[in-house]
Design a protein around this motif. Structure first.
Motif, mmCIF file in Angstrom:
data_model
loop_
_atom_site.group_PDB
_atom_site.id
_atom_site.type_symbol
_atom_site.label_atom_id
_atom_site.label_comp_id
_atom_site.label_asym_id
_atom_site.label_seq_id
_atom_site.Cartn_x
_atom_site.Cartn_y
_atom_site.Cartn_z
ATOM 1 N N GLN A 50 21.395 69.708 45.876
ATOM 2 C CA GLN A 50 22.069 68.403 45.780
ATOM 3 C C GLN A 50 21.758 67.720 44.455
ATOM 4 O O GLN A 50 22.634 67.110 43.842
ATOM 5 N N THR A 51 20.522 67.845 44.004
ATOM 6 C CA THR A 51 20.142 67.260 42.716
ATOM 7 C C THR A 51 20.910 67.914 41.577
ATOM 8 O O THR A 51 21.424 67.225 40.687
ATOM 9 N N LEU A 52 21.023 69.237 41.600
ATOM 10 C CA LEU A 52 21.779 69.933 40.556
ATOM 11 C C LEU A 52 23.249 69.529 40.571
ATOM 12 O O LEU A 52 23.848 69.328 39.505
ATOM 13 N N HIS A 53 23.826 69.387 41.749
ATOM 14 C CA HIS A 53 25.229 68.965 41.836
ATOM 15 C C HIS A 53 25.402 67.543 41.304
ATOM 16 O O HIS A 53 26.393 67.251 40.616
ATOM 17 N N LYS A 54 24.447 66.680 41.604
ATOM 18 C CA LYS A 54 24.500 65.300 41.106
ATOM 19 C C LYS A 54 24.421 65.295 39.574
ATOM 20 O O LYS A 54 25.200 64.602 38.909
ATOM 21 N N LEU A 55 23.503 66.073 39.017
ATOM 22 C CA LEU A 55 23.372 66.151 37.564
ATOM 23 C C LEU A 55 24.641 66.719 36.920
ATOM 24 O O LEU A 55 25.077 66.250 35.866
ATOM 25 N N ALA A 56 25.234 67.716 37.571
ATOM 26 C CA ALA A 56 26.472 68.308 37.046
ATOM 27 C C ALA A 56 27.607 67.289 37.038
ATOM 28 O O ALA A 56 28.390 67.227 36.082
ATOM 29 N N THR A 57 27.683 66.489 38.079
ATOM 30 C CA THR A 57 28.720 65.448 38.151
ATOM 31 C C THR A 57 28.523 64.426 37.030
ATOM 32 O O THR A 57 29.485 64.037 36.360
ATOM 33 N N GLU A 58 27.280 64.015 36.839
ATOM 34 C CA GLU A 58 27.000 63.059 35.766
ATOM 35 C C GLU A 58 27.353 63.637 34.401
ATOM 36 O O GLU A 58 27.947 62.970 33.554
ATOM 37 N N LEU A 59 27.015 64.898 34.198
ATOM 38 C CA LEU A 59 27.312 65.546 32.925
ATOM 39 C C LEU A 59 28.821 65.701 32.727
ATOM 40 O O LEU A 59 29.348 65.467 31.638
ATOM 41 N N LYS A 60 29.520 66.028 33.794
ATOM 42 C CA LYS A 60 30.973 66.201 33.721
ATOM 43 C C LYS A 60 31.658 64.878 33.344
ATOM 44 O O LYS A 60 32.683 64.884 32.662
ATOM 45 N N GLU A 61 31.092 63.767 33.768
ATOM 46 C CA GLU A 61 31.697 62.459 33.497
ATOM 47 C C GLU A 61 31.315 61.894 32.138
ATOM 48 O O GLU A 61 31.867 60.891 31.697
ATOM 49 N N ALA A 62 30.363 62.526 31.471
ATOM 50 C CA ALA A 62 29.920 62.036 30.157
ATOM 51 C C ALA A 62 30.971 62.358 29.105
ATOM 52 O O ALA A 62 31.681 63.358 29.191
ATOM 53 N N SER A 63 31.077 61.477 28.122
ATOM 54 C CA SER A 63 31.992 61.753 27.014
ATOM 55 C C SER A 63 31.250 61.473 25.708
ATOM 56 O O SER A 63 30.276 60.716 25.689
ATOM 57 N N ILE A 64 31.721 62.083 24.669
ATOM 58 C CA ILE A 64 31.097 61.925 23.362
ATOM 59 C C ILE A 64 32.018 61.074 22.493
ATOM 60 O O ILE A 64 33.207 61.364 22.365
ATOM 61 N N PHE A 65 31.467 60.042 21.937
ATOM 62 C CA PHE A 65 32.227 59.152 21.066
ATOM 63 C C PHE A 65 31.957 59.533 19.627
ATOM 64 O O PHE A 65 30.835 59.741 19.223
ATOM 65 N N VAL A 66 33.033 59.653 18.864
ATOM 66 C CA VAL A 66 32.890 60.003 17.444
ATOM 67 C C VAL A 66 33.411 58.881 16.591
ATOM 68 O O VAL A 66 34.370 58.251 16.865
#
Length: 128
Positions: free
Chosen positions: A112-128
């Motif tokens: 569950q922790t890994l899935h939560k981290l994956a969701t957070e990472l998937k929602e992250a975006s990089i601003f340039v």
């Protein structure tokens, strides 16, 4: 060509090799490799030889033991995952090294922790 999805159980042995097993048409097929792609290719070859199943028609669904999971996703820091899961990092290291095996409850907590981290990472975006 119809794709056949087959669960592939992947475990890391004490020899650090990845051991895999599938059940297809009531046949248990096992092999080992030093990488997941090598293991997959060997199992596909056995499926062709034993079941006459076209290797291009096979898609594996990976199911890892804790040790194999952290070997596959070696960019994960065990201490950070343990902290996010609310568990002792030393205990998680023992699971990863194979000294101890997690209970079903502990394994689910880690998953569950890994899935939560994956969701957070998937929602992250990089601003340039």
């Amino acid at each position: 060509m119809k794709i056949v999805k087959i669960p592939l159980i992947i475990e890391r042995g004490k020899d650090k090799l990845l051991w895999g097993r599938v059940v297809f048409e009531e046949n248990l097929i096992t092999d080992f490799g030093s990488t997941i792609s090598e293991l997959e290719q060997k199992i596909k070859n056995l499926l062709l030889e034993i079941e006459n199943l076209n290797p291009n028609a096979v898609k594996f669904e990976h199911h890892f033991d804790i040790s194999a999971l952290f070997q596959r996703f070696n960019f994960l820091k065990i201490s950070n995952v343990a902290q996010q899961a609310g568990m002792n990092p030393g205990l998680l290291r023992q699971y990863v090294s194979g000294i101890k095996n997690p209970s079903l409850e502990q394994a689910k907590k880690i998953e569950q922790t890994l899935h939560k981290l994956a969701t957070e990472l998937k929602e992250a975006s990089i601003f340039v």
